[in-house]
Design an enzyme around this catalytic site. Structure first.
Site, PDB file in Angstrom:
ATOM      1  N   ASP A  33      -6.548  10.231   0.396  1.00 26.70           N
ATOM      2  CA  ASP A  33      -5.206  10.791   0.321  1.00 26.70           C
ATOM      3  C   ASP A  33      -4.191   9.797   0.892  1.00 26.70           C
ATOM      4  O   ASP A  33      -4.437   9.158   1.915  1.00 26.70           O
ATOM      5  CB  ASP A  33      -5.173  12.092   1.125  1.00 26.70           C
ATOM      6  CG  ASP A  33      -3.855  12.830   1.000  1.00 26.70           C
ATOM      7  OD1 ASP A  33      -3.488  13.207  -0.129  1.00 26.70           O
ATOM      8  OD2 ASP A  33      -3.192  13.030   2.041  1.00 26.70           O
ATOM      9  N   GLU A  71      -5.560   7.519  -3.843  1.00 22.75           N
ATOM     10  CA  GLU A  71      -4.321   8.153  -4.298  1.00 22.75           C
ATOM     11  C   GLU A  71      -3.187   7.255  -3.816  1.00 22.75           C
ATOM     12  O   GLU A  71      -2.793   7.291  -2.654  1.00 22.75           O
ATOM     13  CB  GLU A  71      -4.151   9.553  -3.709  1.00 22.75           C
ATOM     14  CG  GLU A  71      -2.893  10.252  -4.237  1.00 22.75           C
ATOM     15  CD  GLU A  71      -2.205  11.165  -3.238  1.00 22.75           C
ATOM     16  OE1 GLU A  71      -1.478  12.064  -3.673  1.00 22.75           O
ATOM     17  OE2 GLU A  71      -2.371  10.964  -2.012  1.00 22.75           O
TER      18      GLU A  71
END
Length: 540
Positions: free
Chosen positions: A216, A283
């Site tokens: 993330d 990401e």
């Protein structure tokens, strides 16, 4: 049971199809209206029968759930809302029995404000060793003599990216950085405790058998030295808006700093020490495909999400530009049309029958490309974005002006029955986000066995893709991409994918030339060459 998609000795992730499971919204085992790990485990045969190779599960760690799990208070345990640690072990074991790999979400940019480290930092006060793990700074006195945040950075959620710690008579209140919610303080990755702790976290889950990690905010770990103001062009706003793709790296001292790559080189070595082709995907919302390529160099991460494909408008010309730019620099591309943070593609492409037709065509085109593909749960059912009533929204960004929140793409899956909760769980009421009354015909049960349903079509597409890839053997044929503003043609050896993004069909002569000496394998619409339609053709 067929084996996961591979080509020769290639690693599984290079060509695999990965299904994103938003843990809160996939399947509820205990009737509390919230999805959980046992619920996912019970539905793994559905994913195997769908034809995917792996699942990526959003965070299920201990968390106050201020940002639905992306605010982690304990990386080594499962939140009671989702089960317990043994449930994670059971899920991994069952997935592997079914030939499915499992990717888990790792959140290294920030912790929850309830994480023991941050609580210790608050208690210890300014100048303490505990505060050095985060980005605490004194405020800055403005022209009016009033103390404000240390710089002009803006949170991705709302307002300044700094919150002041309450002061008392003995302590001037410092400010701490949070590029997201105030409950998500950013870590200082220059502090040696931080990379050391995340290596322990990685090993903990790799030792339990996870096959990969999704990182993330992979581009956000480090900030520019000195935390300078964001330099803005005249008229440009510091507000990052919905997408970081539009921001220039030179204007973003909080994103995509070069030090992140040393971390990922180390993680590459860590992953390589485990068997089974373990992998990591970033990401990373970056401006150019060249920036994506920086994350997937041979000694760094295996993949990075290609959000440029997701962000492209409905246009053959735009799709072609993304394909050519990506493949020119990214060695292991990924393709994705949706996730838990963006408007569902059926709605994004126009909604209703038009949006569904375009999404089917975009998916078929995406799956013709070399590399791996990621599918967000519910896409295989053709689920649209839901307009969740304002008083029922739960996303912390839901009420931020101009953002609209992300609840509409996170509404729980409809499995069966004629009314909510559509078999999502054993209860009778609405789940944590309300499902529309008109979803009866979109459930898994309603579409299973129906020849022309979206679900059965996706199953057929994934099965044919598996066969086509197997036909390539250990090598991938040379790719050729050509087209016009409204037509895209992708050639991979004998396979041709044709996409028509115009609102009219292609001409009869053009269609005959396209189909000459070829067999139509798949078509997203009624006929090859129709408006908003993609077609796979296999030539002799």
């Amino acid at each position: 049971m067929s084996a996961p998609t591979t080509q020769g000795t290639d690693p599984w992730w290079l060509h695999g199809v990965v299904y994103q499971v938003y843990v809160r919204s996939f399947a509820d085992s205990d009737g509390d209206g919230v999805g959980d790990l046992p619920g996912i485990t019970s539905r793994l045969p559905y994913l195997r029968n769908l034809g995917v190779d792996a699942l990526w599960i959003t965070p299920f760690y201990a968390s106050p759930q201020a940002d639905h799990g992306y605010d982690v208070s304990n990386y080594y345990d499962v939140d009671p809302l989702f089960g317990q640690l043994s449930d994670a072990d059971d899920l991994l074991a069952r997935a592997h029995e079914l030939g499915l790999r499992v990717i888990v979400d790792l959140v290294p940019n920030h912790t929850s404000s309830e994480h023991p480290w941050f609580q210790a930092a608050l208690a210890a006060g300014p100048g303490s060793a505990e505060r050095e793990r985060y980005l605490f700074r004194p405020g800055r006195i403005g022209p009016d003599g009033v103390e404000g945040p240390p710089n002009n950075w803006i949170s991705r959620f709302e307002g300044p990216a700094w919150t002041r710690v309450p002061a008392d008579v003995n302590e001037p209140g410092e400010w701490y950085l949070h590029l997201f919610d105030t409950s998500q303080p950013d870590l200082d990755w220059h502090h040696p405790d931080v990379p050391a702790e995340f290596e322990r976290i990685l090993r903990f889950w790799l030792d339990r058998g996870v096959d990969g990690i999704r990182i993330d905010v992979a581009h956000g770990l480090f900030k520019a030295p000195g935390l300078p103001d964001q330099q803005l062009a005249p008229g440009e706003s510091a507000d990052p808006g919905e997408s970081l793709i539009t921001q220039r790296p030179s204007h973003t001292p909080m994103w995509n700093q070069p030090e992140v790559h040393e971390v990922y080189r180390h993680w590459h070595q860590l992953l390589a020490a485990y068997d089974g082709d373990r992998m990591a995907i970033a990401e990373a919302w970056v401006r150019d495909p060249e920036d994506i390529a920086d994350f997937v160099r041979p000694d760094e991460l295996q993949q990075a999400f290609n959000f440029h494909w997701l962000a492209a408008p409905w246009s053959a010309e735009a799709f072609r530009a993304v394909i050519e730019q990506t493949l020119s620099v990214v060695p292991a591309p990924t393709w994705v049309l949706g996730n838990h943070d963006v408007v569902r593609p059926v709605t994004r492409y126009g909604g209703g029958d038009l949006g569904l037709a375009r999404w089917r065509a975009a998916l078929l085109t995406m799956l013709a490309l070399p590399g791996s593909a990621y599918i967000h749960q519910g896409e295989e059912l053709g689920l649209p974005q839901v307009d969740v009533p304002p008083h029922l929204r739960q996303d912390p960004r839901a009420n931020v002006p101009g953002r609209g929140g992300r609840d509409g793409c996170r509404v729980p899956m409809p499995w069966s029955g004629s009314k909510p909760p559509y078999g999502f769980g054993p209860g009778d009421g609405q789940p944590w986000l309300p499902q529309p009354e008109e979803w009866t015909d979109l459930s898994v049960e309603a579409q299973t066995g129906v020849a022309d349903s979206t679900l059965e079509w996706v199953r057929r597409v994934l099965a044919v893709r598996r066969e086509v890839l197997a036909g390539f053997g250990g090598t991938d044929p040379q790719l050729e991409v050509e087209g016009t503003p409204t037509e895209l043609v992708i050639r991979r050896g004998r396979l041709v994918c044709h996409l028509n993004t115009a609102d009219t069909s292609i001409g009869a002569e053009r269609l005959r030339a396209l189909l000459a000496d070829g067999e139509v394998l798949l078509c997203s619409g009624d006929r090859p060459g129709d408006a908003d339609t993609a077609t796979w053709i296999l030539h002799d």
